[in-house]
Design an enzyme around this catalytic site. Structure first.
Site, short mmCIF file in Angstrom:
data_model
loop_
_atom_site.label_atom_id
_atom_site.label_comp_id
_atom_site.label_asym_id
_atom_site.label_seq_id
_atom_site.Cartn_x
_atom_site.Cartn_y
_atom_site.Cartn_z
N LEU A 159 0.86 -1.17 0.00
CA LEU A 159 0.00 0.00 0.00
C LEU A 159 0.90 1.22 0.00
CD1 LEU A 159 -2.67 -0.88 2.75
CD2 LEU A 159 -2.97 -1.01 0.27
N ASP A 160 0.47 2.29 -0.67
CA ASP A 160 1.23 3.53 -0.62
C ASP A 160 1.35 4.02 0.82
OD1 ASP A 160 1.42 3.51 -3.38
OD2 ASP A 160 -0.28 4.84 -3.68
N ARG A 161 2.39 4.76 1.08
CA ARG A 161 2.65 5.25 2.44
C ARG A 161 1.44 6.00 3.02
NH1 ARG A 161 7.93 8.90 4.21
NH2 ARG A 161 7.42 9.06 6.43
#
Length: 341
Positions: A159-161
């Site tokens: 998942l993106d940050r």
């Protein structure tokens, strides 16, 4: 100098002592590692990159090309896949001692499911899933630090940050391989919640725009719509309108990098708080409260549901992660400020 060849396999069957070194520090030794059932199936280069912490990739591949790494006393190339019972000979690997080391603090996260095969958590926004690109450590490093006895723990996906929500980790290599196959074959169902700015019209809308990955001049990873890019398909369903905003569910039919973010931006509906593909002027304005609307300082993208077949039982599993409190409060403030249903 420091020996960075630390391993997670079974105890070595024997050791070989290398030619003595003039260094005043203890000389590293050749390691003979027996591959366990859980370690089997991975490529030799990935195995070495994982166990030789801190050693540059270029050095790992140089050692592989030189033939110093042997499997069952024979030479192999970097694409060789390890098998249960293989004995891997790893030569002494020495690199300069770093002046300082990052201490990874152990951490636990809200657990949605845990058994002998899987660990599924609700990842908070603002936390990277792994270290790299200017980030010293992420979720995977923190979980490993808090579970020192775990023999195997790997990310199933990313998942993106700044994206919160459901994150799958495998506790067995067989589970990792099984889930990767499900994702590759399109057998998993991933759903996200997001808030966009704009006059969204359709109750259900398919977006099929090919995506191309590239890097900016400073090395930052980006994605854009491009005719010769990879096929990408997202289905958006309208949950509710909040004035000039629309609360959507996004269903991934493919799993490309930044897919939801780029599909929405290219369609004229930037995600609230998206600092790469969003409306930067709007994002800045939203960071300050305005009347009944509270301030909002993150990207409004949340992985709220995933469905897959359990890698051991074969039974379907559906897991949900509640929308984070800051997102819920922001929606409530938009409601008070005047939403349209």
């Amino acid at each position: 100098m420091k020996d960075l060849a630390r391993f997670s396999g079974k105890a070595p069957e024997k050791r070989e002592t290398p030619v003595s070194s003039q260094s005043t520090t203890a000389s590293p030794q050749v390691q003979l590692l027996t591959i366990s059932e859980e370690e089997a199936g991975q490529r030799i280069d990935n195995f070495l990159l994982r166990v030789c912490k801190g050693v540059p990739k270029s050095h790992i591949y140089r050692v592989l090309r030189s033939g110093e790494v042997r499997v069952n006393k024979g030479r192999i190339d970097q694409t060789y896949r390890l098998q249960d019972g293989d004995v891997v000979r790893v030569p002494p690997i020495r690199i300069a001692e770093k002046t300082s080391q990052v201490v990874v603090p152990g951490a636990e996260f809200t657990i949605l499911l845990e058994d002998n095969h899987l660990l599924v958590i609700n990842k908070p926004a603002g936390v990277a899933v792994h270290g790299g690109s200017g980030v010293s450590f992420g979720v995977i490093e923190q979980l490993r630090a808090s579970r020192p006895d775990a023999k195997f723990l790997e990310l199933v996906h990313r998942l993106d940050r700044d994206t919160s929500g459901v994150l799958l980790l495998a506790k067995k290599r067989s589970a990792l391989t099984n889930l990767h196959e499900q994702m590759r074959d399109g057998d998993t169902d991933k759903r996200y919640l997001t808030l966009v700015h704009g006059d969204w019209k359709n109750a259900r809308q398919h977006v099929k725009l090919p995506l191309h990955k590239y890097s900016t001049a400073d090395g930052e990873r980006r994605v854009r719509v491009q005719d010769d890019g990879k096929e990408a398909h997202t289905v958006f369903s309208l949950i509710r309108r909040y004035g000039d905003y629309a609360f959507l569910e996004a269903e991934l039919k493919t799993g490309r990098t930044h897919q939801i973010r780029v599909h929405l931006s290219a369609s004229g509906f930037p995600i609230v708080g998206d600092d790469k593909y969003g409306d930067f002027t709007l994002n800045k304005a939203l960071q300050k409260a305005d009347g009944e609307r509270i301030a909002f300082k993150r990207m409004f993208l949340h992985a709220h549901q995933i469905t897959f077949m359990h890698p051991d039982s074969g039974k379907p599993v559906t897991l949900k992660a509640a929308l984070s409190p800051e997102c819920q409060r922001f929606l409530s403030s938009l409601d008070v400020a005047g939403a349209t249903v």
